[in-house]
Design an enzyme around this catalytic site. Sequence first.
Site, PDB file in Angstrom:
ATOM      1  N   HIS A   1       1.198 -11.005  -6.707  1.00  0.00           N
ATOM      2  CA  HIS A   1       0.285 -10.001  -6.141  1.00  0.00           C
ATOM      3  C   HIS A   1      -0.242 -10.454  -4.784  1.00  0.00           C
ATOM      4  O   HIS A   1      -0.203  -9.701  -3.804  1.00  0.00           O
ATOM      5  CB  HIS A   1      -0.865  -9.750  -7.106  1.00  0.00           C
ATOM      6  N   GLU A   2      -0.749 -11.683  -4.741  1.00  0.00           N
ATOM      7  CA  GLU A   2      -1.277 -12.187  -3.476  1.00  0.00           C
ATOM      8  C   GLU A   2      -0.185 -12.258  -2.413  1.00  0.00           C
ATOM      9  O   GLU A   2      -0.422 -11.964  -1.236  1.00  0.00           O
ATOM     10  CB  GLU A   2      -1.905 -13.568  -3.675  1.00  0.00           C
TER      11      GLU A   2
ATOM     12  N   ASP B   1      -4.068  -3.446  -1.980  1.00  0.00           N
ATOM     13  CA  ASP B   1      -4.469  -3.328  -3.381  1.00  0.00           C
ATOM     14  C   ASP B   1      -4.458  -1.862  -3.801  1.00  0.00           C
ATOM     15  O   ASP B   1      -4.735  -0.964  -2.997  1.00  0.00           O
ATOM     16  CB  ASP B   1      -5.885  -3.878  -3.573  1.00  0.00           C
TER      17      ASP B   1
ATOM     18  N   HIS C   1       0.433  -9.131  -0.489  1.00  0.00           N
ATOM     19  CA  HIS C   1      -0.390  -8.900   0.698  1.00  0.00           C
ATOM     20  C   HIS C   1       0.258  -9.501   1.934  1.00  0.00           C
ATOM     21  O   HIS C   1       0.191  -8.932   3.027  1.00  0.00           O
ATOM     22  CB  HIS C   1      -1.785  -9.494   0.504  1.00  0.00           C
TER      23      HIS C   1
END
Length: 215
Positions: free
Chosen positions: A158-159, A168, A162
């Site tokens: 997920h990170e 998000d 970015h």
Amino acid sequence: MKRSVLSLTAAVGLALAAGLAATPATAATSDTAPQQGYVASSYTGSAEEAANNQAFYQAVMKSALAKKAANPFLQTVTVTYDASSAPTFRSQIASSASIWNGSVRNVQLRSGSNADFRYYEGNDSRGSYASTDGHGRGYVFLDYAQNRQYYSVRVVAHETGHVLGLPDHYSGPCSELMSGGGPGTSCTNAYPNSAEKNRVNSLWVNGLTAAVAAG
């Protein structure tokens, strides 16, 4: 996974808390750290968070494209990361890179020196987050407690999303990687869905085209 605010760095979070550390592994004080917990699924993110996401992606792309200029005939942009400061998460970081490399074609993640961003580990009451100084130097911070409580590969992937330009979207389902903590602790999906894959491919092919045109 957290809600984030601007400090001296532009930063994005993985939906566990608000706020950022100015340097890796700096825990928030009891006066500044919000209470831990996943964001409610009804929370859709703020304009500030969206701006932070975009700033991080642009900084990493700028760094990667500057290095690619020396070899303009490559069809894929390589984003280099350094995981040496997050030895506890070496396996999860490698898995995250493998997931993204198998999911998209216009950008690839590679471990190496002269990194475009770095991973760090430690304790921070605000959880894990990605951060940049806006000049092509950034890092992903991985919090020990959060990665014990939630599926760690999903947190890292997920990170890293970015880094590749994705915002998000907390209200999304478990099948959506960037939904972060919205689906709850039972969610172990660490793969982007088709819309997320297409978005990353589109972002990086556009960056590649712009770089070639500028050259």
